[in-house]
Enzyme design. Structure first.
Site, PDB file in Angstrom:
ATOM      1  CE  LYS A 143     101.762  57.727  56.145  1.00  0.00           C
ATOM      2  NZ  LYS A 143     100.916  56.663  55.854  1.00  0.00           N
ATOM      3  CD  GLU A 192      99.157  59.998  51.511  1.00  0.00           C
ATOM      4  OE1 GLU A 192     100.432  60.167  51.551  1.00  0.00           O
ATOM      5  OE2 GLU A 192      98.681  60.588  52.408  1.00  0.00           O
ATOM      6  CG  HIS A 231     104.525  53.223  50.224  1.00  0.00           C
ATOM      7  ND1 HIS A 231     105.699  53.710  50.112  1.00  0.00           N
ATOM      8  CD2 HIS A 231     103.796  53.926  51.093  1.00  0.00           C
ATOM      9  CE1 HIS A 231     105.771  54.878  50.411  1.00  0.00           C
ATOM     10  NE2 HIS A 231     104.615  55.003  51.117  1.00  0.00           N
TER      11      HIS A 231
END
Length: 353
Positions: A147, A218, A222
């Site tokens: 990503k 993960e 963000h």
């Protein structure tokens, strides 16, 4: 098209679902799988049902993406069982090994494609794995579902090495980027100029953090105030505290998702014209919001409009990641067998803009 056999690196949530979804795909045979503790190889085809039963709630991995450990192959901490007996070695088909990726590479002469169901908790992890296959002169396809935007450049830096080996690498082939950038590339065809691409996703994970540790870790990277380094260093209690602080619902805005660079390299629009955000509910299966792609542009006859694409709320993350990933794998094998090597994004496999 001839039969395709493939391997899966990592038997966490994505890897296990990849194996399961492949049983519904014509012409696809999984012949190898590995995690940090072991490997299973059968060139006549793995018994997927047996592996899924053996690894249910029994996933090997530490969730931190310790890529200096040669055994590392997944991003999920041991879900319900710890120790060397966890994961693929719990299967009757599994064999314990300290070097699982090397074991797959050793078998790669008889493997058409390898799907990397691995964490990306170090930016150069996936590119380094690709290098290892190239150094072993693997000729075939590598697919990942990464990503992070900056990782695409790291793969591009290695493109010459991959081409020399005969590797066709498709990056970001999951739900987002993969499925959604592909949809954006199609939606863009109505326009001669694309002004903006907006991607807004919703994911529900009733199975929670315990069964999706790599994915959740993960995603936390963000959030505002976090990055990939801090997320990687967080212990289990800290991750769970973040989830509790947000009542199990994490909202993301202006994410560093690879959709932007993948659409730019396909010539659809500039990376700065792409925005990605979404909502992850770690306590419910129901999507907290509908996954939507909006492509705004100008047509040849001067009209300005927005094409919109939505995923049905009934489709799960597993369905939207693994179905497209295996579809892109099939397309990549066709390219590879035609001698088309290098690094490609999903949008580059769609109609050109």
């Amino acid at each position: 098209m001839d039969e395709i056999n493939f391997a899966v690196l990592g038997t966490g949530g994505i890897g296990r679902r990849t194996l399961e979804v492949s049983t519904y795909k014509d012409g696809l045979t999984p012949v190898a799988a590995c995690d940090r503790h072991g490997v299973a190889v059968n060139h006549d085809g793995l018994d997927v049902e047996e592996i899924l039963d053996a690894t249910e709630g029994n996933i090997a991995g530490d969730g931190t993406g310790d890529t200096e450990d040669k055994r590392v192959t997944d991003g999920g901490a041991a879900v319900k069982q710890h120790g060397d007996g966890a994961g693929i070695v719990a299967s009757a088909q599994g064999t314990s090994t300290e070097t699982p990726i090397d074991e797959i590479i050793a078998e790669s002469d008889e493997i058409d494609a390898v799907l990397l169901a691995l964490p990306n908790l170090e930016h150069d992890f996936i590119p380094r794995i690709a290098e290892r296959f190239a150094e072993a002169e693997f000729e075939g396809v590598l697919i990942d579902v990464l990503k992070r935007s900056r990782v695409i450049g790291m793969l591009d830096d290695r493109e010459e090495t991959l081409v020399e080996s005969g590797i066709t690498f498709v990056c970001g082939a999951g739900a987002t980027p993969g499925l959604l950038t592909g949809a954006a590339a199609l939606a863009a065809q109505s326009f001669v100029e694309v002004e903006e691409v907006e991607i807004w996703w919703g994911v529900g994970l009733k199975s929670g953090y315990e069964d999706n540790r790599g994915t959740v870790r993960e995603d936390i990277a963000h959030l505002d105030g976090y990055d990939i380094e801090t997320a990687r260093e967080m212990d289990e209690s800290e991750i769970e505290a973040v989830i509790e602080e947000h009542d199990g619902v994490l909202e993301f805005n202006d994410m560093e998702h690879a959709d932007d660079v993948l659409l730019e390299r396909a010539g659809i629009c500039d990376a700065e014209d792409v925005t990605v955000g979404g909502i992850l509910d770690i306590r419910k299966d129901e999507k907290p919001t509908t996954t939507t792609v909006r492509v705004t542009g100008r047509t040849f006859d001067g009209k300005r409009g927005t094409n919109t694409f939505q995923l049905d709320d009934a489709t799960s993350m597993a369905a939207n990641v693994n179905g497209p990933a295996l579809g892109y794998l099939k397309s990549a094998v066709r390219r590879n067998r035609a001698g088309d090597y290098g690094v490609f994004g999903p949008a580059e496999l769609m109609p050109g803009f």
